[in-house]
Write a protein that holds these residues in place. Structure first.
Motif, PDB file in Angstrom:
ATOM      1  N   TYR A 189     -31.455 -11.216  69.445  1.00 24.08           N
ATOM      2  CA  TYR A 189     -32.437 -12.080  70.109  1.00 24.08           C
ATOM      3  C   TYR A 189     -33.898 -11.774  69.757  1.00 24.08           C
ATOM      4  O   TYR A 189     -34.788 -12.466  70.231  1.00 24.08           O
ATOM      5  N   PHE A 190     -34.127 -10.752  68.950  1.00 24.00           N
ATOM      6  CA  PHE A 190     -35.518 -10.400  68.631  1.00 24.00           C
ATOM      7  C   PHE A 190     -35.803 -10.688  67.161  1.00 24.00           C
ATOM      8  O   PHE A 190     -34.891 -10.722  66.329  1.00 24.00           O
ATOM      9  N   GLN A 191     -37.097 -10.891  66.884  1.00 27.38           N
ATOM     10  CA  GLN A 191     -37.509 -11.273  65.534  1.00 27.38           C
ATOM     11  C   GLN A 191     -37.436 -10.029  64.632  1.00 27.38           C
ATOM     12  O   GLN A 191     -38.167  -9.053  64.862  1.00 27.38           O
ATOM     13  N   GLN A 192     -36.552 -10.089  63.644  1.00 28.59           N
ATOM     14  CA  GLN A 192     -36.253  -8.892  62.860  1.00 28.59           C
ATOM     15  C   GLN A 192     -37.469  -8.361  62.090  1.00 28.59           C
ATOM     16  O   GLN A 192     -37.687  -7.158  62.028  1.00 28.59           O
ATOM     17  N   GLU A 193     -38.289  -9.257  61.540  1.00 26.36           N
ATOM     18  CA  GLU A 193     -39.438  -8.744  60.771  1.00 26.36           C
ATOM     19  C   GLU A 193     -40.476  -8.086  61.678  1.00 26.36           C
ATOM     20  O   GLU A 193     -41.192  -7.187  61.253  1.00 26.36           O
ATOM     21  N   LYS A 194     -40.534  -8.520  62.936  1.00 27.64           N
ATOM     22  CA  LYS A 194     -41.473  -7.872  63.862  1.00 27.64           C
ATOM     23  C   LYS A 194     -40.942  -6.500  64.297  1.00 27.64           C
ATOM     24  O   LYS A 194     -41.719  -5.575  64.544  1.00 27.64           O
ATOM     25  N   LEU A 195     -39.616  -6.382  64.407  1.00 30.47           N
ATOM     26  CA  LEU A 195     -39.034  -5.074  64.749  1.00 30.47           C
ATOM     27  C   LEU A 195     -39.437  -4.047  63.707  1.00 30.47           C
ATOM     28  O   LEU A 195     -39.745  -2.903  64.027  1.00 30.47           O
ATOM     29  N   LYS A 196     -39.444  -4.503  62.428  1.00 31.86           N
ATOM     30  CA  LYS A 196     -39.831  -3.579  61.349  1.00 31.86           C
ATOM     31  C   LYS A 196     -41.280  -3.161  61.495  1.00 31.86           C
ATOM     32  O   LYS A 196     -41.679  -2.109  61.020  1.00 31.86           O
ATOM     33  N   GLN A 227     -37.510  -0.048  64.123  1.00 28.82           N
ATOM     34  CA  GLN A 227     -37.599   0.659  62.828  1.00 28.82           C
ATOM     35  C   GLN A 227     -39.063   0.588  62.417  1.00 28.82           C
ATOM     36  O   GLN A 227     -39.459  -0.350  61.733  1.00 28.82           O
ATOM     37  N   THR A 228     -39.858   1.534  62.860  1.00 28.55           N
ATOM     38  CA  THR A 228     -41.293   1.402  62.658  1.00 28.55           C
ATOM     39  C   THR A 228     -41.727   1.778  61.244  1.00 28.55           C
ATOM     40  O   THR A 228     -41.513   2.901  60.798  1.00 28.55           O
ATOM     41  N   SER A 229     -42.284   0.818  60.544  1.00 26.78           N
ATOM     42  CA  SER A 229     -42.922   1.113  59.252  1.00 26.78           C
ATOM     43  C   SER A 229     -44.317   0.499  59.318  1.00 26.78           C
ATOM     44  O   SER A 229     -44.475  -0.708  59.192  1.00 26.78           O
ATOM     45  N   PRO A 230     -45.324   1.322  59.597  1.00 18.85           N
ATOM     46  CA  PRO A 230     -46.651   0.824  59.915  1.00 18.85           C
ATOM     47  C   PRO A 230     -47.283  -0.048  58.839  1.00 18.85           C
ATOM     48  O   PRO A 230     -48.125  -0.878  59.128  1.00 18.85           O
ATOM     49  N   GLU A 231     -46.825   0.101  57.592  1.00 23.46           N
ATOM     50  CA  GLU A 231     -47.456  -0.689  56.518  1.00 23.46           C
ATOM     51  C   GLU A 231     -46.969  -2.132  56.535  1.00 23.46           C
ATOM     52  O   GLU A 231     -47.487  -2.973  55.819  1.00 23.46           O
ATOM     53  N   TYR A 232     -45.924  -2.402  57.296  1.00 28.28           N
ATOM     54  CA  TYR A 232     -45.363  -3.749  57.285  1.00 28.28           C
ATOM     55  C   TYR A 232     -46.414  -4.773  57.699  1.00 28.28           C
ATOM     56  O   TYR A 232     -47.205  -4.545  58.601  1.00 28.28           O
ATOM     57  N   GLY A 233     -46.440  -5.923  56.993  1.00 33.27           N
ATOM     58  CA  GLY A 233     -47.479  -6.930  57.220  1.00 33.27           C
ATOM     59  C   GLY A 233     -47.552  -7.418  58.648  1.00 33.27           C
ATOM     60  O   GLY A 233     -46.542  -7.831  59.209  1.00 33.27           O
ATOM     61  N   ASP A 240     -50.038 -10.220  65.941  1.00 31.87           N
ATOM     62  CA  ASP A 240     -49.231  -8.994  66.053  1.00 31.87           C
ATOM     63  C   ASP A 240     -50.132  -7.799  66.340  1.00 31.87           C
ATOM     64  O   ASP A 240     -49.833  -6.970  67.201  1.00 31.87           O
ATOM     65  N   LEU A 241     -51.228  -7.737  65.593  1.00 33.92           N
ATOM     66  CA  LEU A 241     -52.139  -6.598  65.756  1.00 33.92           C
ATOM     67  C   LEU A 241     -52.709  -6.559  67.165  1.00 33.92           C
ATOM     68  O   LEU A 241     -52.803  -5.501  67.785  1.00 33.92           O
ATOM     69  N   MET A 242     -53.057  -7.752  67.677  1.00 33.21           N
ATOM     70  CA  MET A 242     -53.625  -7.809  69.030  1.00 33.21           C
ATOM     71  C   MET A 242     -52.602  -7.293  70.045  1.00 33.21           C
ATOM     72  O   MET A 242     -52.921  -6.486  70.916  1.00 33.21           O
TER      73      MET A 242
END
Ligand code: SF4
Ligand code: SF4
Length: 215
Positions: A96-103, A170-176, A181-183
């Motif tokens: 149910y969650f947005q996979q690219e945001k999880l990254k 799965q935190t990868s801080p460089e992910y776009g 998102d930043l806010m």
């Protein structure tokens, strides 16, 4: 009849100042606030900016905010939505969650429209998150806006901590990241050290969370 623990003023005299919460009891809980707030969603006397004719109830609203909402659920709703869908937390996050945001380390529910919206109705309505419960396209008094903002983001920060503790992100801080998102990431960071986050971490129900520390 006694005075309610929480009252909402949205009569004509408050129209210029916006909807205003009055807390009449030091022991009032978040559940008392939610109980007082819920009727606003179906109140056709309220002026709603995006509603059809400006007074349509939220139920089946066609310009539904759920089409575009950015929802990071509070921890109580996160647990209840997973239970309602009979999923453990890793399964719930995966489906149910947005996979690219999880990254990118963000727990955003799948949007555009929200994955739980069907025929303009929310399929998890009784357990939807605080962000969803409190959003109304109406004018709110400043201190009321601040209160519901603080409750919603403290709850979301608790979900973030809970998810991190269980390795659900799965935190990868460089992910776009987009500016939105930043806010939201910054908001979570601002709230994560707030002692009130522990109230959400320890609670099973909204009735376990006192309002006083948020005022
Ligand atoms: S708050 Fe959302 S659902 Fe309710 S009237 Fe406004 S846009 Fe529609
Ligand atoms: S969970 Fe329900 S109320 Fe919240 S955005 Fe999704 S459909 Fe709308």
């Amino acid at each position: 009849m006694g005075i309610s623990k929480v009252e909402i003023c949205c009569g004509e005299k408050d129209e210029t100042h916006g909807i205003k919460v009055h807390i009449n009891d030091d022991n009032a809980t978040l559940q008392d606030l939610l109980d007082a707030w819920q009727p606003l969603c179906d109140d056709e006397k309220l002026r709603k900016l995006y509603a059809e004719g400006q007074h349509h109830a939220c139920r089946a609203c066609k310009v539904n905010c759920c089409n575009t909402a950015y929802v990071i659920p509070d921890l109580i709703a996160f647990k209840k939505m997973a239970a309602l869908n009979r999923l453990d937390y890793p399964q719930f996050v995966a489906r149910y969650f947005q996979q690219e945001k999880l990254k990118a380390g963000l727990l955003r529910m799948q949007p555009n429209p929200c994955i739980f919206l069907q025929n303009n109705l929310c399929t998890v309505y009784p357990v939807r998150s605080l962000i969803c419960r409190f959003y109304l396209c109406c004018k709110l008094a400043g201190e009321t806006e601040q209160l519901i903002y603080s409750l919603s983001w403290t709850g979301a920060a608790a979900t973030q901590l809970f998810a991190e503790e269980r390795g659900l992100l799965q935190t990868s801080p460089e992910y776009g990241l987009t500016s939105f998102d930043l806010m939201f990431k910054e908001l979570i960071e601002d709230y994560r050290h707030d002692p009130n986050v522990q109230l959400f971490m320890q609670a099973g129900e909204y009735s376990d969370i006192p309002l006083a520390p948020f005022i």
